[in-house]
Design a protein around this motif. Structure first.
Motif, PDB file in Angstrom:
ATOM      1  N   ARG A 135       0.860  -1.179   0.000  1.00 40.15           N
ATOM      2  CA  ARG A 135       0.000   0.000   0.000  1.00 40.15           C
ATOM      3  C   ARG A 135       0.896   1.229   0.000  1.00 40.15           C
ATOM      4  N   PRO A 136       0.702   2.148  -0.944  1.00 38.28           N
ATOM      5  CA  PRO A 136       1.533   3.354  -0.964  1.00 38.28           C
ATOM      6  C   PRO A 136       1.194   4.290   0.194  1.00 38.28           C
ATOM      7  N   GLU A 137       2.107   5.179   0.494  1.00 34.72           N
ATOM      8  CA  GLU A 137       1.906   6.144   1.573  1.00 34.72           C
ATOM      9  C   GLU A 137       0.785   7.101   1.185  1.00 34.72           C
ATOM     10  N   ARG A 138      -0.071   7.436   2.168  1.00 35.96           N
ATOM     11  CA  ARG A 138      -1.200   8.335   1.900  1.00 35.96           C
ATOM     12  C   ARG A 138      -1.306   9.397   2.983  1.00 35.96           C
ATOM     13  N   TRP A 139      -1.753  10.579   2.556  1.00 40.01           N
ATOM     14  CA  TRP A 139      -2.049  11.679   3.467  1.00 40.01           C
ATOM     15  C   TRP A 139      -3.520  12.019   3.266  1.00 40.01           C
ATOM     16  N   CYS A 140      -4.263  12.122   4.358  1.00 40.78           N
ATOM     17  CA  CYS A 140      -5.710  12.304   4.256  1.00 40.78           C
ATOM     18  C   CYS A 140      -6.185  13.452   5.153  1.00 40.78           C
ATOM     19  N   VAL A 141      -7.241  14.126   4.685  1.00 41.71           N
ATOM     20  CA  VAL A 141      -7.871  15.208   5.440  1.00 41.71           C
ATOM     21  C   VAL A 141      -9.374  14.967   5.414  1.00 41.71           C
ATOM     22  N   SER A 142     -10.022  15.138   6.578  1.00 45.83           N
ATOM     23  CA  SER A 142     -11.468  14.996   6.693  1.00 45.83           C
ATOM     24  C   SER A 142     -12.084  16.393   6.789  1.00 45.83           C
ATOM     25  N   LEU A 143     -13.187  16.598   6.082  1.00 44.71           N
ATOM     26  CA  LEU A 143     -13.872  17.894   6.096  1.00 44.71           C
ATOM     27  C   LEU A 143     -15.282  17.758   6.674  1.00 44.71           C
ATOM     28  N   ASP A 144     -15.700  18.772   7.405  1.00 48.28           N
ATOM     29  CA  ASP A 144     -17.080  18.912   7.855  1.00 48.28           C
ATOM     30  C   ASP A 144     -17.722  20.020   7.024  1.00 48.28           C
ATOM     31  N   ASP A 145     -19.030  20.072   7.019  1.00 49.61           N
ATOM     32  CA  ASP A 145     -19.791  21.078   6.254  1.00 49.61           C
ATOM     33  C   ASP A 145     -19.275  21.151   4.818  1.00 49.61           C
ATOM     34  N   LEU A 146     -19.183  20.005   4.194  1.00 49.07           N
ATOM     35  CA  LEU A 146     -18.627  19.913   2.846  1.00 49.07           C
ATOM     36  C   LEU A 146     -19.442  20.750   1.871  1.00 49.07           C
ATOM     37  N   GLY A 147     -18.798  21.671   1.188  1.00 47.20           N
ATOM     38  CA  GLY A 147     -19.457  22.531   0.215  1.00 47.20           C
ATOM     39  C   GLY A 147     -20.472  23.459   0.853  1.00 47.20           C
ATOM     40  N   GLY A 148     -20.346  23.725   2.144  1.00 51.39           N
ATOM     41  CA  GLY A 148     -21.280  24.595   2.840  1.00 51.39           C
ATOM     42  C   GLY A 148     -22.520  23.884   3.341  1.00 51.39           C
ATOM     43  N   TRP A 156     -13.741  12.064   3.973  1.00 53.82           N
ATOM     44  CA  TRP A 156     -12.287  11.934   3.878  1.00 53.82           C
ATOM     45  C   TRP A 156     -11.816  12.069   2.442  1.00 53.82           C
ATOM     46  N   TYR A 157     -10.690  12.757   2.283  1.00 54.97           N
ATOM     47  CA  TYR A 157     -10.045  12.915   0.980  1.00 54.97           C
ATOM     48  C   TYR A 157      -8.568  12.608   1.094  1.00 54.97           C
ATOM     49  N   GLN A 158      -8.033  11.986   0.059  1.00 55.06           N
ATOM     50  CA  GLN A 158      -6.582  11.825  -0.037  1.00 55.06           C
ATOM     51  C   GLN A 158      -6.038  13.101  -0.666  1.00 55.06           C
ATOM     52  N   VAL A 159      -4.936  13.610  -0.108  1.00 47.10           N
ATOM     53  CA  VAL A 159      -4.367  14.871  -0.573  1.00 47.10           C
ATOM     54  C   VAL A 159      -2.865  14.729  -0.759  1.00 47.10           C
TER      55      VAL A 159
END
Length: 185
Positions: A135-148, A156-159
């Motif tokens: 599995r390659p290395e991954r960096w992830c960020v979770s967002l609340d109120d997505l798109g307002g 969750w998104y990989q970034v």
């Protein structure tokens, strides 16, 4: 020989597929620094990632920063056939011909010479051990109120690494806008 190669390829695909079903011990929760145990009933309260919503024409997303995760690369030791180049030299007899004159005075002279020839091919010579990335290395960020939308939380998104570093440098609930490289984590 062909059956061995096919069998080895099938085994590699199965190992890679099963390796992705790891325990998740290397997932770290930002707030506590403890292992998150994502989706395996560990009782840490971390919710399993949801699929990302359908993207619009703009590839960037925005919302309030919730959590960040760094998933280390998973590797394993594997073996593969070691191939070496084997060359053989030989000689071959080459026929040479020249023609001169014309009509009834035409003459053909023929002679032979011996020239060296060399042929090379790849042959298997045992096995070699290498490091295979499961599995390659991954960096992830979770967002609340997505798109307002206040109802869309914990997406969750990989970034990229730079986006992850920027998210770590901001406080929770800070507004973020970025272009993800993938969905889920």
């Amino acid at each position: 020989m062909f059956k061995r190669v096919v069998t080895a390829a099938v085994a590699a695909v199965l190992i890679a597929g099963l390796g992705g079903c790891g325990r998740g011990d290397d997932v770290r929760d930002e707030g506590t620094g403890h292992s998150a145990g994502v989706g395996h009933g560990s009782g840490t309260g971390v919710e399993e990632s949801r699929p990302a919503p359908a993207t619009t024409t703009d590839a960037s997303v925005f919302g309030l920063r919730d959590e960040v995760r760094h998933l280390a690369a998973k590797t394993t030791r594997a073996t593969r056939p070691h191939m070496t180049r084997k060359c053989t030299t030989a000689t071959r007899r080459v026929k040479h011909t020249t023609r001169s004159g014309s009509g009834t005075k035409r003459r053909t002279r023929t002679w032979y010479s011996t020239e060296p020839s060399r042929s090379c091919k790849q042959v298997r010579s045992g096995t070699e051990t290498y490091t295979r990335v499961v599995r390659p290395e991954r960096w992830c960020v979770s967002l609340d109120d997505l798109g307002g939308d206040a109802r869309r939380d914990d997406v969750w998104y990989q970034v990229r690494r730079a986006t992850y570093d920027a998210a770590v440098g901001t406080h929770r609930s800070a507004r973020m806008k970025f272009t993800p490289t993938g969905s889920g984590c």
